[in-house]
Design a protein around this motif. Structure first.
Motif, PDB file in Angstrom:
ATOM      1  N   ARG A   3     -29.899  -9.812 -39.640  1.00 10.23           N
ATOM      2  CA  ARG A   3     -30.087 -10.182 -39.129  1.00 10.23           C
ATOM      3  C   ARG A   3     -30.654 -11.389 -38.431  1.00 10.23           C
ATOM      4  O   ARG A   3     -30.531 -11.736 -36.987  1.00 10.23           O
ATOM      5  N   THR A  43     -26.462  -5.125 -39.484  1.00  8.02           N
ATOM      6  CA  THR A  43     -28.063  -4.848 -38.715  1.00  8.02           C
ATOM      7  C   THR A  43     -27.363  -4.181 -36.951  1.00  8.02           C
ATOM      8  O   THR A  43     -26.153  -4.307 -36.727  1.00  8.02           O
ATOM      9  N   GLN A  70     -41.383   3.262 -40.989  1.00  7.57           N
ATOM     10  CA  GLN A  70     -39.871   3.483 -40.440  1.00  7.57           C
ATOM     11  C   GLN A  70     -40.548   4.658 -38.706  1.00  7.57           C
ATOM     12  O   GLN A  70     -40.170   4.438 -38.266  1.00  7.57           O
ATOM     13  N   VAL A 122     -33.273   6.809 -37.429  1.00  2.00           N
ATOM     14  CA  VAL A 122     -33.886   6.190 -38.226  1.00  2.00           C
ATOM     15  C   VAL A 122     -33.940   7.458 -39.402  1.00  2.00           C
ATOM     16  O   VAL A 122     -33.897   6.842 -41.072  1.00  2.00           O
ATOM     17  N   TYR A 167     -32.297  -4.520 -35.554  1.00  2.70           N
ATOM     18  CA  TYR A 167     -33.350  -4.441 -36.735  1.00  2.70           C
ATOM     19  C   TYR A 167     -31.778  -4.015 -37.897  1.00  2.70           C
ATOM     20  O   TYR A 167     -30.867  -3.772 -37.905  1.00  2.70           O
ATOM     21  N   GLU A 168     -32.176  -4.624 -38.862  1.00  5.14           N
ATOM     22  CA  GLU A 168     -30.796  -4.968 -40.359  1.00  5.14           C
ATOM     23  C   GLU A 168     -32.186  -3.997 -41.320  1.00  5.14           C
ATOM     24  O   GLU A 168     -32.761  -3.757 -41.807  1.00  5.14           O
ATOM     25  N   GLU A 169     -31.036  -3.155 -42.216  1.00 12.15           N
ATOM     26  CA  GLU A 169     -30.380  -2.435 -42.941  1.00 12.15           C
ATOM     27  C   GLU A 169     -29.512  -2.262 -44.358  1.00 12.15           C
ATOM     28  O   GLU A 169     -28.607  -2.551 -43.690  1.00 12.15           O
ATOM     29  N   ASN A 170     -30.029  -3.021 -45.156  1.00 10.38           N
ATOM     30  CA  ASN A 170     -28.571  -3.234 -46.525  1.00 10.38           C
ATOM     31  C   ASN A 170     -27.668  -4.069 -46.129  1.00 10.38           C
ATOM     32  O   ASN A 170     -26.633  -3.742 -46.136  1.00 10.38           O
ATOM     33  N   ASP A 199     -28.248   7.229 -42.971  1.00  6.44           N
ATOM     34  CA  ASP A 199     -28.227   5.645 -44.017  1.00  6.44           C
ATOM     35  C   ASP A 199     -27.361   5.109 -42.347  1.00  6.44           C
ATOM     36  O   ASP A 199     -27.306   5.599 -41.504  1.00  6.44           O
ATOM     37  N   LEU A 200     -28.397   4.137 -42.309  1.00  9.29           N
ATOM     38  CA  LEU A 200     -27.296   3.411 -40.770  1.00  9.29           C
ATOM     39  C   LEU A 200     -26.096   2.922 -41.014  1.00  9.29           C
ATOM     40  O   LEU A 200     -25.309   2.971 -39.660  1.00  9.29           O
ATOM     41  N   ARG A 201     -25.407   2.662 -42.311  1.00 10.91           N
ATOM     42  CA  ARG A 201     -24.158   2.860 -41.846  1.00 10.91           C
ATOM     43  C   ARG A 201     -23.475   3.800 -41.592  1.00 10.91           C
ATOM     44  O   ARG A 201     -22.610   4.581 -40.368  1.00 10.91           O
ATOM     45  N   ARG A 243     -40.045   2.427 -35.536  1.00  8.73           N
ATOM     46  CA  ARG A 243     -38.381   2.565 -35.172  1.00  8.73           C
ATOM     47  C   ARG A 243     -38.737   3.607 -34.281  1.00  8.73           C
ATOM     48  O   ARG A 243     -37.750   3.399 -33.025  1.00  8.73           O
TER      49      ARG A 243
END
Length: 326
Positions: A191, A285, A37, A158, A279-282, A161-163, A40
């Motif tokens: 990604r 991207t 983290q 950061v 950057y990818e999360e769950n 949650d990215l979404r 980022r």
């Protein structure tokens, strides 16, 4: 911007950064004590950090390197002096070589990080203690104040949650200063596929089409440092306008995370620096494109062309392309 204050105090040889965040105390603590983290946001836009060593214990050390857009590197080392989770930690921060050995001629500083809960979320106070006025002035002259402000501004993405942070918000344009613009867009897809869609001609032709009524007539990609790229478009049918295109050179290529290129309109001398990060999360991207313009006038002229709307149309098609190839 989360930073509320940056104060330099030559009399007490300190620089203090205060920042407020709409996130719980424990979440803020985790962001500052988890290398993946920290990477980022520890480093201003265009200079992301990579932590190559991490021992978060008293007496332990962390080593990180910030990578500039033209291949520059700046390495630092933290020695952890005290830790009191989740409220504070203290480090000795030094400029270092890639093995963590201190560099001669560069100042070292003791840094304290304190974290407190607030009614709206949490607060971080970072105080750096210098050994001399010259050391403080040297760090400020290196751009520490504005660099810190821009680095901390990355933390909102950061902490959420990215979404939650980006989904459904389309293409967002942030003016960071007179010459830097940050563009972000969430794509619902991995990604690896988003990276391929930026670097494989067959996929590029499926989404990088520009406005309706235009077609991509040329697509030459560059996938290694020093390689050239070239993209061209032309109107179709009754669409008005003249053919145009962009070309440039690859300066950094780190698949599937980051690519830096120069870019200029074909036949024109004005050049920008484009720094693409993924950057990818769950399974989603975040595309972040940092653009460096030669001056404010060029920045404003290009943004006034409706660039952001055109990019949103293209990114919407990119998302469809990615989902079709998943």
């Amino acid at each position: 911007m989360p930073v509320t204050d940056i104060t330099t105090d030559p009399e007490n040889l300190t620089m203090t950064v205060t920042a407020e965040f709409a996130a719980p105390l424990e979440r803020l603590w985790n962001a500052f004590t988890t290398p993946a983290q920290l990477e980022r946001f520890w480093g201003p836009p265009g200079w992301p950090a990579t932590f190559t060593s991490w021992d978060h214990s008293v007496g332990g050390r962390a080593i990180y390197t910030m990578h500039g857009p033209r291949g520059e590197k700046s390495t630092g080392s933290w020695e952890f002096l005290a830790i009191s989770a989740p409220h504070s930690f203290e480090v000795m921060d030094t400029f270092a070589d890639e093995q963590g050995n201190p560099l001669e001629g560069f100042p070292a500083m003791r840094m304290t990080f304190t974290f407190d809960a607030t009614a709206e979320g949490s607060r971080m106070i970072n105080t750096s203690y210098f050994t001399s006025t010259e050391a403080l002035e040297q760090v400020v002259a290196m751009g520490a104040v504005e660099g810190t402000r821009m680095a901390m501004a990355q933390l909102d993405a950061v902490l959420q949650d990215l979404r939650e942070y980006a989904q459904g918000k389309g293409t967002r344009v942030e003016l960071l200063d007179d010459t830097h613009v940050r563009i972000t867009r969430l794509v619902n897809g991995p990604r690896e596929l988003v990276w391929r869609a930026h670097n494989e001609p067959d996929l590029i032709r499926g989404w990088m089409l520009g406005p309706d009524g235009w077609e991509m007539t040329e697509c030459v990609v560059g996938t290694e440092v020093g390689a050239a790229f070239r993209n061209s478009w032309a109107p179709v049918g009754d669409t008005e306008g003249e053919a145009f295109g962009f070309e440039g050179e690859v300066l950094l290529f780190d698949a599937p995370r980051r690519a830096v290129t120069t870019e200029r309109m074909q036949g024109m001398p004005t050049e920008t620096l484009n720094d693409l990060n993924l950057y990818e999360e769950n399974g989603a991207t975040l595309i972040t494109l940092l653009i460096e313009y030669p001056d404010k006038e060029t920045r404003d002229m290009i943004l006034a062309t409706g660039m952001a709307d055109g990019m949103e149309s293209s990114y919407a098609r990119l998302e469809t392309t990615v989902l079709q190839n998943a």
